[in-house]
Design a protein around this motif. Structure first.
Motif, PDB file in Angstrom:
ATOM      1  N   ASP A 595      -6.001  -8.726  -5.556  1.00 33.26           N
ATOM      2  CA  ASP A 595      -6.863  -8.980  -4.463  1.00 33.26           C
ATOM      3  C   ASP A 595      -5.966  -9.514  -3.074  1.00 33.26           C
ATOM      4  OD1 ASP A 595      -8.716  -8.236  -5.960  1.00 33.26           O
ATOM      5  OD2 ASP A 595      -9.665 -10.366  -6.533  1.00 33.26           O
ATOM      6  N   SER A 596      -5.355  -8.688  -2.648  1.00 31.64           N
ATOM      7  CA  SER A 596      -4.540  -9.094  -1.346  1.00 31.64           C
ATOM      8  C   SER A 596      -4.708  -8.073  -0.320  1.00 31.64           C
ATOM      9  CB  SER A 596      -2.979  -9.184  -1.822  1.00 31.64           C
ATOM     10  OG  SER A 596      -2.146  -9.311  -0.667  1.00 31.64           O
ATOM     11  N   SER A 597      -4.597  -8.145   0.961  1.00 29.52           N
ATOM     12  CA  SER A 597      -4.688  -7.333   1.883  1.00 29.52           C
ATOM     13  C   SER A 597      -3.147  -6.544   2.347  1.00 29.52           C
ATOM     14  CB  SER A 597      -5.579  -7.739   3.228  1.00 29.52           C
ATOM     15  OG  SER A 597      -5.804  -6.765   4.069  1.00 29.52           O
ATOM     16  N   LEU A 598      -3.284  -5.417   2.266  1.00 27.25           N
ATOM     17  CA  LEU A 598      -2.140  -5.078   2.951  1.00 27.25           C
ATOM     18  C   LEU A 598      -2.220  -4.287   4.441  1.00 27.25           C
ATOM     19  CD1 LEU A 598      -1.455  -2.442  -0.090  1.00 27.25           C
ATOM     20  CD2 LEU A 598      -0.279  -4.480   0.382  1.00 27.25           C
ATOM     21  N   LEU A 599      -3.372  -4.931   4.900  1.00 28.23           N
ATOM     22  CA  LEU A 599      -3.529  -4.490   6.505  1.00 28.23           C
ATOM     23  C   LEU A 599      -2.387  -5.224   7.420  1.00 28.23           C
ATOM     24  CD1 LEU A 599      -4.805  -2.654   8.482  1.00 28.23           C
ATOM     25  CD2 LEU A 599      -6.799  -4.439   8.757  1.00 28.23           C
ATOM     26  N   PRO A 600      -1.973  -6.413   7.002  1.00 24.62           N
ATOM     27  CA  PRO A 600      -1.157  -7.177   7.797  1.00 24.62           C
ATOM     28  C   PRO A 600       0.196  -6.635   7.681  1.00 24.62           C
ATOM     29  CG  PRO A 600      -2.403  -8.814   6.669  1.00 24.62           C
ATOM     30  CD  PRO A 600      -2.889  -7.544   6.323  1.00 24.62           C
ATOM     31  N   LEU A 601       0.541  -6.021   6.624  1.00 25.74           N
ATOM     32  CA  LEU A 601       2.022  -5.328   6.347  1.00 25.74           C
ATOM     33  C   LEU A 601       1.947  -4.071   7.413  1.00 25.74           C
ATOM     34  CD1 LEU A 601       4.659  -5.279   5.314  1.00 25.74           C
ATOM     35  CD2 LEU A 601       3.536  -4.347   3.144  1.00 25.74           C
ATOM     36  N   ILE A 602       0.758  -3.387   7.105  1.00 23.57           N
ATOM     37  CA  ILE A 602       0.765  -2.178   7.906  1.00 23.57           C
ATOM     38  C   ILE A 602       0.904  -2.273   9.302  1.00 23.57           C
ATOM     39  CG2 ILE A 602      -1.043  -0.205   8.246  1.00 23.57           C
ATOM     40  CD1 ILE A 602      -2.113  -0.532   5.311  1.00 23.57           C
ATOM     41  N   ARG A 603       0.039  -3.074   9.872  1.00 21.96           N
ATOM     42  CA  ARG A 603       0.256  -3.488  11.366  1.00 21.96           C
ATOM     43  C   ARG A 603       1.584  -3.873  11.621  1.00 21.96           C
ATOM     44  NH1 ARG A 603      -4.424  -6.910  10.666  1.00 21.96           N
ATOM     45  NH2 ARG A 603      -6.173  -6.088  11.216  1.00 21.96           N
ATOM     46  N   SER A 604       2.378  -4.360  10.833  1.00 17.05           N
ATOM     47  CA  SER A 604       3.853  -4.740  11.158  1.00 17.05           C
ATOM     48  C   SER A 604       4.613  -3.264  11.131  1.00 17.05           C
ATOM     49  CB  SER A 604       4.243  -5.838  10.194  1.00 17.05           C
ATOM     50  OG  SER A 604       3.906  -7.016  10.723  1.00 17.05           O
ATOM     51  N   ALA A 605       4.323  -2.727   9.949  1.00 15.97           N
ATOM     52  CA  ALA A 605       5.037  -1.392   9.806  1.00 15.97           C
ATOM     53  C   ALA A 605       4.935  -0.427  11.090  1.00 15.97           C
ATOM     54  CB  ALA A 605       4.602  -0.695   8.646  1.00 15.97           C
ATOM     55  N   VAL A 606       3.813  -0.189  11.472  1.00 11.84           N
ATOM     56  CA  VAL A 606       3.350   0.444  12.970  1.00 11.84           C
ATOM     57  C   VAL A 606       4.081  -0.177  14.081  1.00 11.84           C
ATOM     58  CG1 VAL A 606       1.541   1.313  14.406  1.00 11.84           C
ATOM     59  CG2 VAL A 606       1.327   1.422  11.879  1.00 11.84           C
ATOM     60  N   HIS A 607       4.000  -1.329  14.217  1.00 11.76           N
ATOM     61  CA  HIS A 607       4.668  -2.079  15.320  1.00 11.76           C
ATOM     62  C   HIS A 607       6.159  -1.688  15.396  1.00 11.76           C
ATOM     63  CE1 HIS A 607       0.620  -3.277  16.357  1.00 11.76           C
ATOM     64  NE2 HIS A 607       0.540  -4.489  15.837  1.00 11.76           N
ATOM     65  N   GLU A 608       6.819  -2.065  14.340  1.00 12.27           N
ATOM     66  CA  GLU A 608       8.104  -1.907  14.328  1.00 12.27           C
ATOM     67  C   GLU A 608       8.759  -0.613  13.984  1.00 12.27           C
ATOM     68  OE1 GLU A 608       9.935  -4.434  14.839  1.00 12.27           O
ATOM     69  OE2 GLU A 608       8.844  -6.326  14.475  1.00 12.27           O
ATOM     70  N   GLY A 609       8.119   0.440  13.651  1.00 10.72           N
ATOM     71  CA  GLY A 609       8.123   1.923  13.797  1.00 10.72           C
ATOM     72  C   GLY A 609       8.622   2.082  12.117  1.00 10.72           C
ATOM     73  N   TYR A 610       8.153   1.386  10.835  1.00 12.86           N
ATOM     74  CA  TYR A 610       8.442   1.863   9.773  1.00 12.86           C
ATOM     75  C   TYR A 610       7.116   2.474   9.156  1.00 12.86           C
ATOM     76  CZ  TYR A 610      12.862  -0.590   9.851  1.00 12.86           C
ATOM     77  OH  TYR A 610      14.264  -1.138  10.298  1.00 12.86           O
ATOM     78  N   HIS A 611       6.316   3.045   9.866  1.00 12.90           N
ATOM     79  CA  HIS A 611       5.161   3.549   9.339  1.00 12.90           C
ATOM     80  C   HIS A 611       5.189   4.864   8.441  1.00 12.90           C
ATOM     81  CE1 HIS A 611       5.805   5.389  13.336  1.00 12.90           C
ATOM     82  NE2 HIS A 611       5.474   6.480  12.867  1.00 12.90           N
ATOM     83  N   GLU A 612       6.325   5.555   8.585  1.00 15.76           N
ATOM     84  CA  GLU A 612       6.628   6.622   7.816  1.00 15.76           C
ATOM     85  C   GLU A 612       7.106   6.084   6.306  1.00 15.76           C
ATOM     86  OE1 GLU A 612       6.067   9.848   8.156  1.00 15.76           O
ATOM     87  OE2 GLU A 612       5.653  10.062  10.082  1.00 15.76           O
ATOM     88  N   ALA A 613       7.810   5.171   6.371  1.00 19.62           N
ATOM     89  CA  ALA A 613       8.265   4.808   5.024  1.00 19.62           C
ATOM     90  C   ALA A 613       7.211   4.073   4.190  1.00 19.62           C
ATOM     91  CB  ALA A 613       9.313   3.538   5.253  1.00 19.62           C
ATOM     92  N   VAL A 614       6.130   3.487   5.099  1.00 16.27           N
ATOM     93  CA  VAL A 614       5.057   3.055   4.268  1.00 16.27           C
ATOM     94  C   VAL A 614       4.108   4.150   3.693  1.00 16.27           C
ATOM     95  CG1 VAL A 614       2.879   1.647   4.419  1.00 16.27           C
ATOM     96  CG2 VAL A 614       4.911   0.790   5.452  1.00 16.27           C
TER      97      VAL A 614
END
Length: 1118
Positions: A595-614
């Motif tokens: 029961d843990s949201s991944l949305l905060p990590l997703i936002r960071s990945a997009v902001h920092e350019g790591y969305h492809e890895a995620v």
């Protein structure tokens, strides 16, 4: 409240990678780390000289801020007028730090912030920003705040500083002990708080003179505030020699450098006890004395006051390794907004225990050598008891295998692979996975081992440094230690000689650890690694083999390495490791059904350019998990990634998801071939990544794919439904069902993914009659034609048909899962009740003939406008006249839609997989038959009394500003909750669930006042989760009604529908009508009375004539 900055400046040393620090500031703006209204100007400012001093850096930063503000104001020259209303924050990075290549400001703290919009490492800079913005500076007038970043600062939430009538300059102090003050600065102030002197490393008598009644002294903590007037006068000195040399303009003008202190050259001139002659003569040389004279003339007239903050604390980050380890393993004071944890932003493998460290001989302290005082070891809740001992700290690390860490040790920014043993008193930082083999079998104790990114001209390389926890960097070698033993003993054990480390002409007093050329950088023939410094710990027999290789390498001292540290590369490596462990977190959360949201990590990945890895990780989890619930959640996360990549552009996230380009992938998912479906989705996704509009549409299709898998998981609940044949009604005989409307009292949206995955779900509903009747109905009859005839009527059973569909082939049912398709709900009802098998090899005609000897005709109607937010789902029972369906745990025979979200407001046990990936976490309270409120949780039913009678509930409808005049308005207002410690109103999904649980308890207790407050809070939460759902006219309506109701809320999702209110008295329909009739700007509206329905839905056989329902053959209330 929070301070609203006009400009935020971060100063750094010359040559200190200013562009990398500018990127860090921008990253914090993107991820919301600077608040909802970040400063319009974020500036990383490089000092114009190498040793400018904090005073010179302040003047240069103030000039840069004024110049940028002047340009934004349209000025052609620097104008001090722009400082009048400006609120400026200057943060000084200060000098280099032995234990972090990026300085004290970017030293990471063992902290996680669950409530942050975006997940990120928490640095000392972030802690200070939060302290200054949300605590210390709240309520201060316009002016300039200056804050050092070389300390850990703790402030209470309400510092209690009085700003009324403030003028001049104010310094901030924290209470400290007289012993601590011997190595720091203290203020000498009178009872009114006016500063007379600043004493640095004073005598015992001088410090005692500064003490207050409780014996503490006001410590200088590196924070000072200049009023707008004082800031203007300070800015004016930048054009006066020799102070012009403090600024970049002076550098560009050829002025020689000068060094000034903020506190002892600028602030001290305003101290009441200073005399001009003493102050000016206190300067080090002629140019500094001249600068002090200019500052005295410009600033002396301003009063210097002090605010000493009770319960605040100050911890200077020294060059002592013991103190640094202590600060990272000690829980911060209760006044702090931070909460340290053992593992922060790290992935740690949990493996079986390995032998105790107590039986291991550690390297780093020679046998018989006293290790000195041990760092304080706090007690933390155990997380990985077999590997990480209480009192250890792991931040931004990926620890694979058995990596055991003893109490009092810290690991940061490391990727290590076990088996490894790290004893007490250690600090490891910046070690990559390739370093693990050198560490294996090498127990460590009381050492500091760091990996550094170094750039020699244009040549990047990695350098490792090794020191002892008890070593002092600047003490002469004759009286100091290296690796916790005297230098003489170290020389004897390793064979290294003084001439290997220091030039012969270097004075002995200058020979210290800081200047010792200990650390190999390059080798002519071989690549260097961690083993080239670890050998310095080895016993004499082993050391001899490595000595020649060490001597052949080009070595540098720490003093020589400092200017070569590549801060941009170091920050980039930390960022890469953060998202590498973040990918492990994605797997851990999804596969572990956490029961843990991944949305905060997703936002960071997009902001920092790591969305492809995620995205790649999510694709892999979805295709290999082997579970539809996990795969569905992974697809939902991919939709979130795509939505975040659109950055708020491209349209709304909700929308159609049936583009033919995605059809092939959807067919694979429908057939159960999840791996192929995910692969095709990923291939198609690449075509939709070029602009925000396409990204949003792609996100919608991923949500559509997720819904396919959720549907399959929900349908698995059919195993809990018993189906058996019963006698069929005669051809042409109607079976009619009527249902109450549904009001959601709290917890809306929490029963749907992705919230159910992250927080569980909790929804409180009540079944109601509208104007005394059940407003929703359906009827079905058998017909001789082998077809399904679906008819949507107007508001009553006697209305004319509005829509009529005829389904003769299975293909006509394939859009049952598309909510916008005509007749989708009725088609889904036939499939869910297993009247029709879909998909199937048997044609629809054959199925109908074999099972029922004919087809069916279904009519549905609702007296409620479309989009009212009150509608229940009743076609399911109406579509099952020939099925006898039973569910376990029910109170007798009943008809239900398997896995139905709302059902028909009758008691339905919680389906085991109604929310894939979040089983046993969803709750929904329904007003069941007999006025019982049912909680469905973990396959149990908990019952309590329904809401008490008394008061009244009225339902208000008015026209929406849409072309359709039958659709209705909505409204809402925020209200306070009941007394006691309750969470503040918020849009967090977890708060929604908590509010639903409280609402259910209050409903069962029959407390109308508290129920009303729950409704007000619920509407506030709806507005947070769905911005824009409250039109202007609705606000007027709710304002007019507020004095007469306990609470009010819009039914459903908002943006339209019915407003329901809980009135303070019964039978208030006419009174409310008169109030609203006098309110301007509402347009047309209607008022309807509602009451709790205690009978549930009704099923009756009404014969051949659908209009003849006065004498039914059978009337059964379910």
């Amino acid at each position: 409240m929070a301070a609203q900055w006009s400009v935020l400046l971060l100063t750094c040393q010359r040559g200190g990678c200013v562009s990398a620090f500018q990127r860090e500031l921008e990253a914090r703006r993107l991820r919301g780390g600077l608040g909802p209204r970040p400063p319009p100007l974020l500036l990383a400012v490089e000092d114009p000289w190498a040793r400018l001093g904090s005073g010179g850096a302040t003047l240069n930063a103030l000039l840069v801020a004024a110049e940028h503000l002047s340009a934004r104001a349209g000025c052609t020259v620097v104008s001090s007028d722009v400082l009048r209303e400006a609120r400026i924050l200057i943060l000084h990075m200060g000098r280099d730090f032995s234990f972090d290549d990026c300085g004290r400001a970017f030293t990471c703290l063992p902290v996680e912030e669950p409530g942050a919009l975006a997940e990120a490492l928490v640095c000392n800079l972030d802690s200070l920003l939060a302290t200054m913005t949300h605590r210390l500076c709240v309520g201060s007038p316009p002016g300039v705040w200056v804050c050092s970043t070389d300390m850990l600062l703790t402030m209470p939430s309400a510092p209690g500083i009085d700003w009324d009538g403030f003028q001049g300059v104010r310094v901030i102090a924290v209470p400290g002990s007289q012993v601590y003050a011997r190595n720091h600065g203290v203020y000498l102030a009178d009872e009114q708080g006016l500063v007379h002197d600043i004493i640095y490393k004073g005598t015992e008598a001088q410090i005692q003179q500064c003490a207050g009644p409780n014996g503490t002294v006001p410590l200088v903590c590196g924070v000072v505030f200049f009023s707008s007037d004082a800031a203007e006068q300070l800015l004016a000195t930048h054009v006066i020699p020799p102070l012009d040399a403090c600024t970049y303009m002076g550098l560009d003008s050829g002025a020689p450098p000068i060094q000034l202190s903020l506190f002892f050259d600028i602030v001290l001139c305003m101290a009441g006890g200073m005399m001009e002659e003493d102050f000016v003569k206190g300067g080090g040389d002629t140019r500094v004395r001249s600068a002090r004279s200019v500052l005295w003339t410009a600033l002396r007239a301003f009063p210097l006051s002090m605010a000493c903050i009770p319960d605040a604390s100050y911890d200077y980050m020294t060059t002592s390794a013991s103190n640094h380890i202590h600060s990272l393993t000690l829980l911060p004071r209760s006044a702090s907004h931070l909460r340290f944890c053992k593992t922060a932003h790290s992935h740690v493998d949990v493996r079986p225990s390995i032998p105790s460290l107590a039986h291991t001989r550690f390297l780093g302290v020679a046998p018989g050598c006293v290790a000195g005082p041990r760092s304080h070891v706090p007690l933390y809740p155990r997380q990985q008891p077999s590997l990480l001992e209480d009192g250890s700290s792991v931040t931004n690390c990926l620890l694979e295998g058995a990596v055991r860490l003893a109490a009092g040790s810290v690991i940061q920014h490391c990727h290590l692979q076990g088996p490894l043993e790290i004893g007490p008193g250690c600090l490891l930082s910046g070690l990559a996975a390739g370093s693990s083999p050198a560490l294996q079998g090498c127990p460590l104790r009381d050492i500091v081992l760091q990996g550094h990114h170094v750039r020699l001209d244009n040549l990047p390389c990695r350098v490792f440094t090794l020191t002892g926890r008890l070593d002092d960097w600047q003490s002469p070698a004759d009286a100091a230690t290296y690796l916790n033993v005297p230098w003489a003993e170290f020389f004897h054990r390793t064979g290294i000689q003084e001439g290997d480390l220091w030039d012969a002409e270097m004075p002995r007093r200058s020979r210290c650890l800081l200047s010792a050329r200990l650390f190999p950088v390059l080798h002519a023939c071989e690549a260097l690694g961690l083993e080239d410094v670890l050998w310095l710990l080895a016993p004499a027999a082993v050391a001899g083999e490595r000595l020649a290789r060490w001597r052949a390498a080009w070595r540098m001292s720490w003093q020589e390495l400092l200017p070569c540290l590549d801060k941009a590369a170091e920050l980039g490596a930390r960022r890469a490791l953060f998202f590498l462990q973040g990918q492990r977190k994605v797997r851990r959360v999804l596969l572990g059904r956490q029961d843990s949201s991944l949305l905060p990590l997703i936002r960071s990945a997009v902001h920092e350019g790591y969305h492809e890895a995620v995205l790649g990780t999510l694709d892999d989890v979805a295709s290999t998990a082997g579970d539809t619930g996990i795969a569905a959640r992974a697809l939902a996360c991919i939709a979130d990634v795509l939505g975040c990549m659109a950055r708020g552009e491209g349209g709304l996230r909700s929308g159609p998801a049936a583009n033919r380009e995605w059809a092939s992938a959807f067919r694979h998912l429908e057939s159960g071939d999840i791996a192929s479906g995910v692969q095709e989705l990923a291939a198609e996704r690449q075509k939709w990544m070029s602009r925000p509009a396409l990204l949003v549409r792609a996100a919608r299709h991923y949500e559509g794919a997720e819904q396919i898998l959720i549907r399959q998981a929900v349908m698995s609940s059919c195993q809990f439904v018993t189906v058996r044949q019963v006698e069929l009604p005669p051809l042409g005989h109607w079976v009619q069902v009527t249902c109450p409307a549904r009001l959601d009292l709290s917890g809306g949206w929490s029963d749907t993914p992705p919230i159910t995955y992250e927080h569980g779900g909790a929804v409180v509903d009540v079944a109601v009659l509208v104007d005394g009747c059940r407003p929703i109905g359906a009827r079905v009859r058998r017909i001789s034609e082998l077809e399904l005839r679906l008819v949507s009527l107007g508001g009553t059973p006697q209305s004319e048909a509005a829509v009529e569909l005829v389904c003769r082939e299975l293909e006509h049912l394939q859009d049952y899962c598309q909510p916008h398709a005509p007749g989708a709900l009725l088609k889904a009802a036939f499939i869910c009740t297993q009247v029709v098998q879909f998909p199937s090899q048997k044609p629809l005609r054959v199925q109908l003939m074999e099972s029922f000897g004919g087809g069916f005709e279904v009519h549905t109607w609702s007296k409620l406008p479309h989009g009212s937010g009150l509608v229940s789902r009743c076609p399911g029972p109406a579509c099952a006249p020939c099925r006898h369906q039973q569910h376990p745990g029910g109170s007798g025979d009943g008809i239900t839609v398997p896995g139905g979200r709302e059902g028909c407001q009758h008691r339905v046990p919680h389906p085991r997989r109604a929310a894939p990936g979040a089983e046993a976490h969803n709750r929904r309270w329904l007003a069941g038959p007999g006025g019982r409120a049912c909680a469905q949780h973990q396959n149990r039913e908990v019952e309590g009394p329904a809401a008490a009678q008394g008061g009244g509930a009225e339902d208000l409808g008015a026209h929406r500003f849409y072309p359709d005049p039958q659709q209705s308005l909505a409204a809402g207002v925020h209200g306070e909750d009941s007394p006691g410690p309750q969470p503040a109103p918020g849009c967090g999904e977890e708060l929604v669930c908590q509010a639903a649980l409280r609402s259910a308890k209050r409903r069962r207790a029959g407390n109308l006042l508290l129920i009303g407050k729950c409704l007000d809070r619920y509407w506030q939460q709806k507005k947070c989760m769905a911005p824009g759902c409250e039109p202007l006219a609705v606000g007027r309506m709710m304002d007019a009604l507020r004095p007469y109701v306990y609470g009010q809320c819009l039914a459903g999702a908002g943006g339209g529908g019915f407003l329901y209110v809980l009135t303070k008295g019964p039978q208030q329909k006419e009174a409310l009508h008169q109030i609203l009739a006098k309110t301007e700007g509402l347009g047309n509206f209607s008022i309807h009375s509602i009451e709790v329905d205690t009978g549930g839905f009704s099923v009756e056989v009404v014969g051949c004539d659908p209009k003849d329902s006065a004498h039914p053959r059978e009337d059964v209330a379910m």
